[in-house]
Design a protein around this motif. Structure first.
Motif, PDB file in Angstrom:
ATOM      1  N   UNK A  72       0.823  -1.209   0.000  1.00 15.50           N
ATOM      2  CA  UNK A  72       0.000   0.000   0.000  1.00 15.50           C
ATOM      3  C   UNK A  72       0.857   1.260   0.000  1.00 15.50           C
ATOM      4  N   UNK A  73       1.779   1.338   0.982  1.00 16.10           N
ATOM      5  CA  UNK A  73       2.581   2.564   1.098  1.00 16.10           C
ATOM      6  C   UNK A  73       3.442   2.776  -0.131  1.00 16.10           C
ATOM      7  N   UNK A  74       4.082   1.715  -0.604  1.00 14.15           N
ATOM      8  CA  UNK A  74       4.994   1.860  -1.742  1.00 14.15           C
ATOM      9  C   UNK A  74       4.250   2.266  -3.000  1.00 14.15           C
ATOM     10  N   UNK A  75       2.965   1.904  -3.119  1.00 15.79           N
ATOM     11  CA  UNK A  75       2.263   2.257  -4.354  1.00 15.79           C
ATOM     12  C   UNK A  75       1.855   3.728  -4.386  1.00 15.79           C
ATOM     13  N   UNK A  76       2.121   4.477  -3.312  1.00 15.99           N
ATOM     14  CA  UNK A  76       1.898   5.926  -3.350  1.00 15.99           C
ATOM     15  C   UNK A  76       3.090   6.674  -3.946  1.00 15.99           C
ATOM     16  N   UNK A  77       4.175   5.959  -4.202  1.00 18.70           N
ATOM     17  CA  UNK A  77       5.390   6.632  -4.684  1.00 18.70           C
ATOM     18  C   UNK A  77       5.346   6.728  -6.199  1.00 18.70           C
ATOM     19  N   UNK A  78       5.434   7.947  -6.738  1.00 16.36           N
ATOM     20  CA  UNK A  78       5.467   8.049  -8.188  1.00 16.36           C
ATOM     21  C   UNK A  78       6.869   7.726  -8.703  1.00 16.36           C
ATOM     22  N   UNK A  79       6.965   7.234  -9.890  1.00 17.44           N
ATOM     23  CA  UNK A  79       8.243   6.887 -10.523  1.00 17.44           C
ATOM     24  C   UNK A  79       9.130   5.983  -9.651  1.00 17.44           C
ATOM     25  N   UNK A  80       8.614   4.998  -8.974  1.00 15.41           N
ATOM     26  CA  UNK A  80       9.495   4.219  -8.081  1.00 15.41           C
ATOM     27  C   UNK A  80      10.552   3.442  -8.851  1.00 15.41           C
ATOM     28  N   UNK A  81      10.252   3.052 -10.101  1.00 12.99           N
ATOM     29  CA  UNK A  81      11.227   2.243 -10.837  1.00 12.99           C
ATOM     30  C   UNK A  81      12.455   3.042 -11.249  1.00 12.99           C
ATOM     31  N   UNK A  82      12.428   4.371 -11.034  1.00 13.20           N
ATOM     32  CA  UNK A  82      13.604   5.172 -11.352  1.00 13.20           C
ATOM     33  C   UNK A  82      14.500   5.359 -10.126  1.00 13.20           C
ATOM     34  N   UNK A  83      14.044   4.876  -8.994  1.00  7.03           N
ATOM     35  CA  UNK A  83      14.833   4.999  -7.760  1.00  7.03           C
ATOM     36  C   UNK A  83      15.555   3.698  -7.487  1.00  7.03           C
ATOM     37  N   UNK A 122       1.615  14.947  -8.396  1.00  8.63           N
ATOM     38  CA  UNK A 122       1.985  13.757  -9.157  1.00  8.63           C
ATOM     39  C   UNK A 122       1.448  12.547  -8.403  1.00  8.63           C
ATOM     40  N   UNK A 123       0.502  11.848  -9.017  1.00 10.85           N
ATOM     41  CA  UNK A 123      -0.202  10.788  -8.313  1.00 10.85           C
ATOM     42  C   UNK A 123       0.058   9.420  -8.935  1.00 10.85           C
ATOM     43  N   UNK A 124      -0.403   8.400  -8.239  1.00 11.38           N
ATOM     44  CA  UNK A 124      -0.408   7.043  -8.784  1.00 11.38           C
ATOM     45  C   UNK A 124      -1.841   6.524  -8.742  1.00 11.38           C
ATOM     46  N   UNK A 125      -2.053   5.326  -9.295  1.00  9.08           N
ATOM     47  CA  UNK A 125      -3.391   4.748  -9.268  1.00  9.08           C
ATOM     48  C   UNK A 125      -3.881   4.546  -7.840  1.00  9.08           C
ATOM     49  N   UNK A 126      -2.930   4.230  -6.969  1.00  4.79           N
ATOM     50  CA  UNK A 126      -3.306   3.928  -5.586  1.00  4.79           C
ATOM     51  C   UNK A 126      -4.046   5.097  -4.947  1.00  4.79           C
ATOM     52  N   UNK A 176      12.425  19.954  12.966  1.00  3.93           N
ATOM     53  CA  UNK A 176      11.313  19.092  12.559  1.00  3.93           C
ATOM     54  C   UNK A 176      11.711  18.310  11.311  1.00  3.93           C
ATOM     55  N   UNK A 177      11.159  17.099  11.194  1.00  2.88           N
ATOM     56  CA  UNK A 177      11.593  16.199  10.127  1.00  2.88           C
ATOM     57  C   UNK A 177      10.609  16.235   8.956  1.00  2.88           C
ATOM     58  N   UNK A 178      11.154  16.442   7.781  1.00  2.00           N
ATOM     59  CA  UNK A 178      10.342  16.441   6.568  1.00  2.00           C
ATOM     60  C   UNK A 178      10.891  15.379   5.625  1.00  2.00           C
ATOM     61  N   UNK A 179      10.044  14.885   4.724  1.00  2.00           N
ATOM     62  CA  UNK A 179      10.516  13.892   3.771  1.00  2.00           C
ATOM     63  C   UNK A 179       9.688  13.931   2.505  1.00  2.00           C
ATOM     64  N   UNK A 180      10.353  13.657   1.379  1.00  2.00           N
ATOM     65  CA  UNK A 180       9.611  13.475   0.139  1.00  2.00           C
ATOM     66  C   UNK A 180       9.196  12.007   0.078  1.00  2.00           C
ATOM     67  N   UNK A 181       8.625  11.581  -1.046  1.00  2.55           N
ATOM     68  CA  UNK A 181       8.178  10.196  -1.104  1.00  2.55           C
ATOM     69  C   UNK A 181       9.274   9.262  -1.609  1.00  2.55           C
ATOM     70  N   UNK A 182      10.489   9.747  -1.740  1.00  2.04           N
ATOM     71  CA  UNK A 182      11.537   8.927  -2.336  1.00  2.04           C
ATOM     72  C   UNK A 182      12.629   8.581  -1.338  1.00  2.04           C
ATOM     73  N   UNK A 183      12.284   8.481  -0.083  1.00  2.00           N
ATOM     74  CA  UNK A 183      13.280   8.159   0.926  1.00  2.00           C
ATOM     75  C   UNK A 183      14.258   9.289   1.163  1.00  2.00           C
ATOM     76  N   UNK A 184      13.893  10.507   0.775  1.00  2.00           N
ATOM     77  CA  UNK A 184      14.766  11.664   0.993  1.00  2.00           C
ATOM     78  C   UNK A 184      14.227  12.426   2.193  1.00  2.00           C
ATOM     79  N   UNK A 185      14.808  12.142   3.363  1.00  2.00           N
ATOM     80  CA  UNK A 185      14.323  12.820   4.547  1.00  2.00           C
ATOM     81  C   UNK A 185      15.347  13.827   5.026  1.00  2.00           C
ATOM     82  N   UNK A 186      14.892  14.759   5.854  1.00  2.00           N
ATOM     83  CA  UNK A 186      15.820  15.731   6.389  1.00  2.00           C
ATOM     84  C   UNK A 186      15.143  16.549   7.459  1.00  2.00           C
ATOM     85  N   UNK A 187      15.943  17.205   8.290  1.00  2.00           N
ATOM     86  CA  UNK A 187      15.361  18.075   9.297  1.00  2.00           C
ATOM     87  C   UNK A 187      15.572  19.520   8.876  1.00  2.00           C
ATOM     88  N   UNK A 188      14.672  20.362   9.349  1.00  2.00           N
ATOM     89  CA  UNK A 188      14.780  21.779   9.006  1.00  2.00           C
ATOM     90  C   UNK A 188      16.035  22.339   9.659  1.00  2.00           C
TER      91      UNK A 188
END
Lengths: 598, 372
Positions: free
Chosen positions: A132-143, A185-189, A359-371
């Motif tokens: 479920x969670x992974x199908x929210x990631x757009x373009x996952x096959x490029x990562x 940018x969405x996915x079918x999920x 505070x911790x922020x993250x995109x959907x591609x495993x790119x996390x970081x703190x402010x």
């Protein structure tokens, strides 16, 4: 002979297992027997398993015959027109559900192109291999694979609108985002699970650049004005509860303002914001350790006769207080009953958490970081159109992690923002890079997503072109305000007199075994002693028998209970060691302290 | 030979350093005066490199070895499916060394040959001779004849039937051995049950025909100019009996065997070399002196002691330090029964009670003498 088991029970045997299994499957597909039955033949164990019981996980697959899927374009068109439904596909033997056991007998193709004559089934869509969670990631096959995994993990930690009825829920702790958005940018999920009703992040303008070193090592520089406009605001709700318990002997707790004189009474000031019923009113501002629900309880562990004395001396204050370090506003108060019929009070406290450094922020591609820094808008870089990024992301985060999906998302997000239409890019079937580049060009931008930018403080043009676009960012449930902790002096535990542990108890930070070894290795003997001084005590010791002596403060006299008149010396020792000596004595081991003159 | 001037430094500097200084002096053609200045400088930095009194060498050694070893954990067990000789590597091997296990997981020997016997032919011959061959390796089939209560063996090479019979006869009593149609037939004396017959069969399979017991496989290898034999399985005593083997260099990786055959000093060197080799194989750079200290501690008593509760840590003088480590109750009870005294001279017991530790800056006391 092949043995046959129905739901684990032996029911018979056959000489033609293949034929039997195929017969059952054929009949199931024709609707002669229930489609909830699964059958598997295990040649190695030489047994057939027929399963019809509840609780099996099953999943739908397209049936394949001679390398051709039974689902045709005709069916899809009919589905679109609403002439047939999903159930019709199952009834007609086009789609069937397999369980784990029958999957062992099948050969499933991922894509239509892969089909060969040996295949028995075809996946509905290749992206079904993702959870479920992974199908929210757009373009996952490029990562890179691990980044998709991290991204999926962090989606689970993101703060959004987890339930639309949160106003009437009493979760122990929950977070709600104030202005959540649906990703550009969405996915079918997103469509399938009705994502618009519970989004979990915001679209932000991201520039991939450095900013004064405040975004090194995955830190994020964020626009102060964006925060003021409500970017990444969240509410934290925490529920506190108090029960009016009944005890043996007819005694019970009383919810209300405790009377002065009750054991543990904290003074009039503590209870002054409580109304008569002893429960805080909604919209009251409360701070760390404030009383939310006033309550008194009868003392436990009394002697048999003491139980019947119900005087004020035998009542203890057991009010429910706001957690140490928390603050907020009382949001809702619920009054109800437990199953036992006792009064139950639930108080929900709300706290607005505005993004701050840490505070911790993250995109959907495993790119996390703190402010790392909050910059006023006027100091942020801007493009020739006057677009100011919300977030500046450090370019060093890209090459080693190879999250090309993020770059594509930023470009696709830019196109989506320009066109006003969401872009669909689910796994293995994305909107192509070429298409996005063409669209960007059509809107008058460079096709590589870069733009000329200017320094907000000097107005000077940056020499480099900067990659800028829109990306979906999430605020993760790791907020500094819930974690920040420091202590100089503070509470100690009753038993050992050592500092308490943990933030909620205002605890100390432990200098552990290995840290201790480092001090020893440096030869810092006195620094080490000082660090372990937290529970030091001075105890009188009899120099004759080597046991702990008594210090009678009333008579101002020190004496040994064993040797009576003898020389007593004060010894400085850790309290934990004194405890150990006591324990040894309780085991009938006599630990004699031999004292040496200093 | 050392010259006059450096000779006077022999007590203060190691011989190898003095020799190096002399070499440099000769190369640069230094005058007596300059040479003395050089040696003084060398002496200064040598003394600087020495540990100071009160330095906790043990903890520093422990930290210096264990910190890189934590990195090792992640990189081991990556040999799945690889062919060839599998020797225990990495962390498991390091643990094996420091725990002084009776028998390593993969006992290995490196056999050197004496100079005059060093040739490929000779090495190959010795290799073939020492590898242990069991009945199992030289037969085609073994079967039990249950109706007659006998065991039939069909050898791979009918010519070697004699050696097989000899080996079996040597190991087993109470049997009669016959040869019938190129098969060896073994009949146990007296009546035996099927279960017993099966046990006998197992014993026959395991019987050694030739070679040295324990040596499972052998590889010969060219290293530099020499032929070297590597074995899996170790039996130092027997291998050293072979005339061609150079007993001054041949080693095993079994520490206890090394101590038994060559003495404790050899075992110490083996511990140091093996531990250092294991660390270096993983690309970890640990100073040899840390490993030497471990080797010394493990062997000072004359026998090999593991690092752990039955060895070095269990031999600590302080009761409290031992009790704090492992098996608390055992140590406390034993100390109380024997009326033992803890003198608080170690570090852990002083940390426990909150006193200044007797090392580093806390090592020294001031003793003042007052006039009468």
């Amino acid at each position: 002979m092949t043995e046959i088991f129905l739901d684990g029970r032996y029911i018979g045997s056959t000489n033609e297992p293949e034929k039997l299994v195929n017969d059952i499957r054929e009949k199931r597909r024709n609707g002669l027997i229930s489609n909830q039955i699964n059958v598997a033949f295990h040649p190695n164990q030489d047994e057939i398993k027929i399963l019809s019981d509840s609780g099996r996980a099953r999943r739908p697959l397209i049936i394949v015959k001679e390398g051709k899927p039974k689902l045709t374009q005709e069916h899809i068109d009919k589905l679109r027109r609403g002439e047939i439904k999903w159930d019709d596909l199952i009834k007609n033997g086009i789609i069937e559900y397999l369980d784990a056991e029958e999957e062992e007998n099948s050969y499933i193709a991922l894509k239509v192109e892969d089909l060969i004559s040996e295949h028995t089934h075809l996946e509905l869509d290749p992206s079904i291999i993702l959870g479920l969670s992974a199908s929210f990631i757009p373009y996952p096959e490029f990562n890179r694979g691990d980044r998709v995994n991290y991204g999926a993990k962090m989606i689970g930690q993101s703060i959004g609108l987890f339930a639309t009825n949160y106003q009437s829920r009493v979760d122990t702790k929950s977070n709600i985002m104030v202005y959540p958005q649906v990703p550009l940018v969405q996915t079918h999920a997103h469509k399938i699970i009705n994502y618009e009703r519970h989004p979990n992040g915001t679209n932000v303008v991201v520039a991939i650049a450095c900013f004064e070193g405040y975004n090194m090592q995955d830190a994020i520089v964020i626009n102060a004005n964006s925060i003021q406009r409500g970017l990444f605001w969240t509410y934290m709700f925490r529920t506190y509860e108090a029960e009016q318990r009944r005890y043996m002997g007819g005694q019970e707790d009383i919810i209300g303002i405790p009377e002065p004189g009750v054991r543990g009474y904290a003074g009039e000031d503590t209870y002054k914001h409580l109304p008569e019923d002893g429960i805080v009113n909604p919209e009251t501002r409360v701070n760390s350790d404030d009383v939310l629900i006033g309550r008194v309880s009868p003392l436990r562990f009394l002697g048999t006769m003491d139980q019947f004395i119900t005087g004020i001396e035998n009542i203890r204050e057991t009010s429910v207080r706001l957690r140490h370090g928390d603050s907020g506003i009382v949001d809702r108060v619920f009054l109800t009953e437990t199953v036992d019929g006792t009064k139950l009070v639930k108080v929900v406290v709300r706290d607005l958490k505005i993004s701050e450094i840490g505070d911790k922020l993250a995109s959907r591609h495993g790119q996390k970081g703190v402010i790392g820094l909050i910059v006023p808008q006027e100091d942020m870089p801007f493009t020739q159109d006057g677009i100011v990024p919300d977030i500046i992301f450090n370019p060093h985060g890209i090459p080693s992690r190879m999250t090309m999906g993020q770059l594509l998302e930023i470009m696709a997000g830019k196109v989506a923002a320009l066109s006003g239409k969401q872009i669909y890019s689910p796994a293995f079937n994305p909107t192509s890079e070429k298409e996005i580049r063409n669209l960007l060009e059509a809107y008058g931008f460079r096709n590589d997503g870069k733009e000329t930018m200017y320094d907000g403080r000097t107005g000077k043009k940056f020499e480099a072109q900067i990659f800028i676009g829109n990306c979906f960012y999430q605020k993760l449930d790791h907020l500094v305000s819930n974690k920040i902790h420091a202590r100089s002096r503070g509470p100690v535990t009753l038993l050992t007199k050592q500092p308490t542990e943990g933030r909620s108890k205002e605890g100390g930070l432990r200098l552990g075994e290995m840290e201790k070894d480092c001090l020893i290795a440096h030869g810092a003997a006195l620094a080490l002693k000082e660090r372990f001084d937290s529970d030091k005590t001075t105890i009188p010791v009899c120099s004759e028998c080597g046991l702990v002596a008594i210090n009678d403060r009333i008579k101002n006299r020190k004496y040994c209970p064993v040797c009576k008149e003898s020389k007593i010396t004060d010894v400085e020792i850790s309290y934990a060691f004194k405890l150990m000596l006591d324990e040894l004595k309780s085991m009938l081991i006599y630990p004699k302290m031999v004292l040496r003159e200093e | 030979m050392l010259e006059e001037l450096p000779k006077s430094y022999l007590g203060e500097l190691p011989r190898s350093i003095i020799e190096e200084v002399e070499e440099v002096a000769k190369e640069r053609r230094l005058s007596e005066e300059k040479k003395e200045r050089l040696i003084e400088e060398v002496k200064k930095s040598y003394l600087k490199g020495k540990f100071e009194p009160g330095e906790t060498v043990g903890i520093i050694a422990a930290q210096s070895i264990s910190e890189p070893a934590t990195q090792m954990t992640m990189r081991t067990y990556h040999f799945a499916g690889s062919a060839g000789i599998k020797v225990t590597y990495g962390l498991p091997r390091l643990i094996e060394i420091f725990d002084a296990k009776r028998e390593p997981e993969t006992p290995v020997m490196t056999i050197f040959l004496k100079k005059r016997f060093n040739s490929r032919k000779r090495a190959k011959k010795i290799a073939e001779e020492i590898v242990e061959k069991k009945i199992f390796d030289v037969i085609r089939r073994i079967s039990m004849n249950l109706s007659e209560g006998s065991i039939e063996i069909e050898p791979l090479n009918p010519k070697r039937i004699g050696t097989i019979i000899k080996a079996i006869k040597e190991k087993m009593r109470d049997i009669t051995v016959r040869v019938k149609a190129k098969k060896v037939i073994i009949i146990p004396k007296g009546k035996v049950s099927i279960g017993e017959l099966r046990k006998i069969r197992e014993r026959i399979i395991e019987t050694r025909v030739s070679g040295i017991s324990g040596i499972a496989s052998v590889v010969i290898r060219m290293e530099g100019e020499e032929w070297i034999i590597n074995t899996i399985g170790s039996n130092l005593e027997e291998v050293l009996k072979i005339e061609e083997v150079d007993e001054t260099r041949t080693i095993t990786n079994n520490i206890h065997e090394m101590a038994r055959v060559f003495g404790i000093e050899a075992a110490r060197n083996l511990i140091i070399n093996e531990a250092l080799k294991t660390l270096q194989e993983q690309g970890l750079d640990v100073d040899i002196r840390h490993v030497m200290l471990v080797g010394d501690i493990m062997t000072v008593s004359g026998s090999i002691k593991p690092i752990g509760r039955y060895g070095v840590a269990g031999a600590k003088t302080s009761i409290l330090a031992r009790a704090a480590f492992e098996e608390t109750i055992k140590h406390l009870v034993r100390a109380s029964v024997r009326n033992e005294v803890d003198n608080f001279q170690g570090i852990f017991e002083n940390v426990m009670v909150g006193q200044v530790i007797p090392s580093g800056t806390g090592m020294f006391d001031l003793v003042a003498k007052f006039e009468e």
